[in-house]
Write a protein that holds these residues in place. Structure first.
Motif, mmCIF file in Angstrom:
data_model
loop_
_atom_site.group_PDB
_atom_site.id
_atom_site.type_symbol
_atom_site.label_atom_id
_atom_site.label_comp_id
_atom_site.label_asym_id
_atom_site.label_seq_id
_atom_site.Cartn_x
_atom_site.Cartn_y
_atom_site.Cartn_z
ATOM 1 N N ARG A 187 -83.437 -54.755 11.531
ATOM 2 C CA ARG A 187 -84.605 -54.370 12.329
ATOM 3 C C ARG A 187 -84.228 -54.213 13.788
ATOM 4 O O ARG A 187 -84.665 -53.262 14.463
ATOM 5 C CB ARG A 187 -85.707 -55.412 12.180
ATOM 6 N N GLU A 188 -83.425 -55.130 14.310
ATOM 7 C CA GLU A 188 -83.035 -55.057 15.714
ATOM 8 C C GLU A 188 -82.212 -53.812 16.006
ATOM 9 O O GLU A 188 -82.351 -53.187 17.063
ATOM 10 C CB GLU A 188 -82.274 -56.318 16.111
ATOM 11 N N ARG A 189 -81.323 -53.453 15.059
ATOM 12 C CA ARG A 189 -80.543 -52.221 15.253
ATOM 13 C C ARG A 189 -81.466 -51.006 15.296
ATOM 14 O O ARG A 189 -81.269 -50.089 16.102
ATOM 15 C CB ARG A 189 -79.509 -52.059 14.142
ATOM 16 N N GLY A 190 -82.480 -51.013 14.442
ATOM 17 C CA GLY A 190 -83.437 -49.911 14.457
ATOM 18 C C GLY A 190 -84.215 -49.837 15.759
ATOM 19 O O GLY A 190 -84.448 -48.755 16.305
ATOM 20 N N LEU A 191 -84.613 -50.995 16.278
ATOM 21 C CA LEU A 191 -85.342 -51.023 17.541
ATOM 22 C C LEU A 191 -84.466 -50.563 18.699
ATOM 23 O O LEU A 191 -84.933 -49.896 19.630
ATOM 24 C CB LEU A 191 -85.868 -52.432 17.814
ATOM 25 N N ILE A 192 -83.173 -50.918 18.657
ATOM 26 C CA ILE A 192 -82.245 -50.465 19.705
ATOM 27 C C ILE A 192 -82.146 -48.941 19.689
ATOM 28 O O ILE A 192 -82.185 -48.289 20.744
ATOM 29 C CB ILE A 192 -80.852 -51.103 19.506
ATOM 30 N N LEU A 193 -82.030 -48.383 18.490
ATOM 31 C CA LEU A 193 -81.943 -46.928 18.385
ATOM 32 C C LEU A 193 -83.222 -46.279 18.878
ATOM 33 O O LEU A 193 -83.196 -45.292 19.632
ATOM 34 C CB LEU A 193 -81.679 -46.530 16.930
ATOM 35 N N ASP A 194 -84.374 -46.832 18.475
ATOM 36 C CA ASP A 194 -85.654 -46.298 18.948
ATOM 37 C C ASP A 194 -85.743 -46.362 20.465
ATOM 38 O O ASP A 194 -86.153 -45.398 21.120
ATOM 39 C CB ASP A 194 -86.819 -47.088 18.341
ATOM 40 N N ALA A 195 -85.372 -47.521 21.026
ATOM 41 C CA ALA A 195 -85.470 -47.696 22.477
ATOM 42 C C ALA A 195 -84.555 -46.725 23.218
ATOM 43 O O ALA A 195 -84.934 -46.162 24.257
ATOM 44 C CB ALA A 195 -85.123 -49.141 22.849
ATOM 45 N N LEU A 196 -83.356 -46.533 22.698
ATOM 46 C CA LEU A 196 -82.413 -45.617 23.332
ATOM 47 C C LEU A 196 -82.965 -44.197 23.343
ATOM 48 O O LEU A 196 -83.003 -43.536 24.391
ATOM 49 C CB LEU A 196 -81.074 -45.651 22.594
ATOM 50 N N ILE A 197 -83.417 -43.736 22.187
ATOM 51 C CA ILE A 197 -83.892 -42.351 22.078
ATOM 52 C C ILE A 197 -85.181 -42.156 22.869
ATOM 53 O O ILE A 197 -85.302 -41.231 23.686
ATOM 54 C CB ILE A 197 -84.084 -41.974 20.603
ATOM 55 N N ILE A 198 -86.159 -43.036 22.626
ATOM 56 C CA ILE A 198 -87.453 -42.884 23.289
ATOM 57 C C ILE A 198 -87.311 -43.022 24.801
ATOM 58 O O ILE A 198 -87.866 -42.225 25.569
ATOM 59 C CB ILE A 198 -88.450 -43.927 22.746
ATOM 60 N N GLY A 199 -86.546 -44.026 25.249
ATOM 61 C CA GLY A 199 -86.375 -44.225 26.686
ATOM 62 C C GLY A 199 -85.711 -43.041 27.364
ATOM 63 O O GLY A 199 -86.171 -42.571 28.411
ATOM 64 N N ALA A 200 -84.635 -42.546 26.747
ATOM 65 C CA ALA A 200 -83.907 -41.425 27.356
ATOM 66 C C ALA A 200 -84.760 -40.171 27.412
ATOM 67 O O ALA A 200 -84.871 -39.510 28.453
ATOM 68 C CB ALA A 200 -82.614 -41.165 26.571
ATOM 69 N N VAL A 201 -85.406 -39.834 26.294
ATOM 70 C CA VAL A 201 -86.204 -38.606 26.239
ATOM 71 C C VAL A 201 -87.422 -38.715 27.150
ATOM 72 O O VAL A 201 -87.790 -37.756 27.842
ATOM 73 C CB VAL A 201 -86.637 -38.308 24.788
ATOM 74 N N LEU A 202 -88.065 -39.899 27.176
ATOM 75 C CA LEU A 202 -89.258 -40.068 28.021
ATOM 76 C C LEU A 202 -88.910 -39.936 29.498
ATOM 77 O O LEU A 202 -89.625 -39.266 30.258
ATOM 78 C CB LEU A 202 -89.893 -41.431 27.747
ATOM 79 N N LEU A 203 -87.821 -40.555 29.927
ATOM 80 C CA LEU A 203 -87.432 -40.465 31.338
ATOM 81 C C LEU A 203 -87.133 -39.027 31.734
ATOM 82 O O LEU A 203 -87.550 -38.562 32.801
ATOM 83 C CB LEU A 203 -86.213 -41.351 31.605
#
Length: 588
Positions: A187-203
């Motif tokens: 689950r944590e690996r999935g959240l890291i991937l989500d955070a990386l993608i969402i954070g980068a694209v949102l910024l």
């Protein structure tokens, strides 16, 4: 660009790896009696579950929903087929090994559109409320971790699922089983991937929207707004579909809201990118097509957000057909233009659009478990990085063009020194002559049409100059012209402004970068300074001294037009000044 990929790729690899072991479910039975089943990470449960259509599980009738009573089987993960809307029960029997944890953790990625889970006749978890009718069903669909007592050697598991809004339903996503450490780690690996993608694209998306706002919402910068909106739509899609954004950060958003964001963001991302392409290459795209695409996508977005899933899901196929037509139009247009002009930047934007379409396609394939669940997000991230780099290259190319324009302006300043060349100088007044004026105005017109800055233009005419020549003689007339030319030249106090003799008693003042409201003040200064010389002119009807009249005009050049349009406007203003009494200025 290379450094960015060096950073991103290892993180994506670590986030997406760490995998799972496959144990196939055969006729509803999963045999895990291997002694090492729970020692090497998560176990992915997939295969043929026992399936009971139009059967509703409860604590009273679970005995009739075991794998022993099954006549039908359904592959998991996958949508139930050929069934569409309704309810059904899945049954699974797990044979556990002797060496196993005391507690097992089930990780369910997603189930459409709600479910209840029973283990050995006891309810253990519920997401939403399954129902035999739409009115009694409560929609809720999100990732979950379910804790189950691993005491018995056999686990009889029943999933009760109902779908009344989505076009398809069932156990459509991965199901994993393992110990607490492995499940939490996954689950944590999935959240890291989500955070990386969402954070980068949102910024990146907010950055482009901020650029548009900082440019004071100018129409020509709308491309930044549309590109930023595409990135925000990608964030809404990824965040709605995965766990981080709408499950971990915003738990108040239910499945209905998440579904609206998923479908709306996916269906209008392609049209919004078309709008972005339109503002980048307006000469290549039809304005009518732009308005049609913008109108249809906006209406579709509003309709999806404001209507029920049972209604808007019926329009998904027509919207996908519309997107397909839009994609064909964009790709064919860009390819045609590239084939004609061989401009690399066109090919670059074509590649970006194809990458976006690949992200949409991967999202569709992901729904059918044809590609890994993380692949659409990764493709969208690559699209975002690619498009941002391409936009940066395009912007830097524009910057280089500005530098070239600045160099050209410096060259134009050097060319003003050619005033000392007899071929560009009026021999009587030592001002620029008509030949220099024509060449200079042509270059200035082209430069300012690219920068979007105004050109000020003043035509000055000596009042009743023919009468002056008749009374005082041509030699005195020449001296008068020399004096007036000197006064006009000395009155120009900005670098880059200059006076040219257009012919006879007419002079032209060119003000390259002057707001239109300042021009009348400059013209009035020219008029006053000539009159202050007090050159006698007894045959003038407007003063006892030599005076001038002036026509004033300014314009932001259009590359498709000619600078003579500006001359015509100033000349008309001069005519009005003469008609209304002379020794005055008129501005249009």
């Amino acid at each position: 660009m290379k450094r960015l990929f060096i950073i991103i790729i290892p993180i994506l690899f670590l986030s997406c790896s760490g995998g799972s072991k496959d144990f196939s479910v055969v006729d509803g039975i999963l045999d895990l009696r291997s002694g090492t089943a729970f020692e090497d990470g998560l176990i992915e449960i997939k295969g043929d579950f026992a399936f009971f259509w139009n059967e509703f599980a409860s604590e009273e009738n679970l005995a009739g929903l075991t794998v022993d009573a099954a006549d039908d089987y359904m592959h998991v993960p996958g949508y139930w087929s050929p069934y569409v809307r309704g309810y059904g029960a899945y049954s699974l029997r797990i044979l556990l090994p002797e060496q196993r944890p005391d507690v097992l953790y089930f990780k369910l990625t997603n189930v459409l559109e709600n479910y209840s889970m029973y283990v050995n006749g006891e309810p253990v978890f519920q997401m939403g409320t399954p129902g035999t009718k739409r009115e009694s069903s409560v929609r809720e669909s999100a990732p979950a971790i379910i804790v189950v007592d691993a005491g018995p050697d056999i686990l009889d598991i029943v999933f009760q699922v109902s779908v009344w809004n989505d076009v398809q339903g069932g156990l459509c996503r991965n199901i994993y089983i393992g110990n607490r450490k492995d499940v939490v780690s996954a689950r944590e690996r999935g959240l890291i991937l989500d955070a990386l993608i969402i954070g980068a694209v949102l910024l990146i998306g907010l950055y482009h929207i901020a650029l548009f706002i900082l440019q004071r919402f100018e129409y020509r910068y709308l491309s930044m707004l549309f590109l930023g909106m595409v990135f925000v739509l990608i964030v809404l899609f990824i965040g709605s579909k995965d766990e981080l954004m709408f499950r971990t950060l915003f738990e108040c958003f239910n499945a209905s809201i998440r579904s609206k964001f998923i479908y709306s963001s996916l269906t209008i991302s392609v049209p919004f990118f078309f709008c972005y392409i339109y503002f980048i290459f307006p000469e290549y795209m039809s304005k009518k097509v732009f308005y049609i695409v913008l109108a249809v996508s906006s209406v579709a977005w509003i309709f999806i957000l404001s209507s029920d899933a049972a209604v808007y899901t019926k329009l998904l196929i027509p919207l996908e057909v519309f997107n397909l037509g839009t994609s064909i139009y964009i790709i064919s247009n860009l390819f045609y233009r590239f084939a004609g002009k061989k401009t690399p930047i066109i090919l670059g934007f074509l590649g970006g659009y194809i990458l976006l379409v690949c992200g949409v396609v991967f999202s569709m394939l992901d729904n059918f478990m044809i590609v890994p669940v993380w692949s659409p997000g990764v493709v969208f991230l690559l699209f975002t990085v690619y498009q941002t780099v391409l936009q940066a290259f395009s912007t830097s190319d524009a910057y280089r063009q500005v530098v070239r324009l600045n160099d050209a302006f410096i060259e134009m300043e050097k060319e003003t020194e050619k005033l000392y060349d007899l071929s560009y100088v009026d021999q009587l007044t030592s001002l620029a002559n008509r030949r220099f004026l024509n060449e200079y105005m042509q270059k200035l017109w082209e430069r300012n049409s690219m920068t979007g800055t105004e050109i000020g233009f003043i035509i000055v005419d000596i009042d009743y100059f023919k009468r002056y020549n008749d009374r005082y003689g041509h030699l005195a007339g020449d001296n008068c012209l020399i004096s007036v030319a000197g006064s006009l030249r000395d009155s120009m106090n900005r670098k880059g402004d200059f006076i040219a003799r257009y012919g006879g008693e007419e002079f032209v003042a060119i003000i390259p970068n002057c707001p239109g409201e300042e021009l009348p003040m400059i013209a009035e200064r020219l008029r006053e300074n000539v009159e202050k010389m007090e050159i006698e002119h007894l045959d003038s009807d407007c003063s006892e001294f030599v005076t001038v009249s002036a026509g004033v005009s300014s314009i932001i050049p259009d590359r498709k037009d000619s600078w003579l349009r500006l001359f015509k406007k100033a000349d008309d203003a001069l005519y009005q000044a003469k008609k209304s009494g002379r020794n005055r200025i008129v501005s249009v």
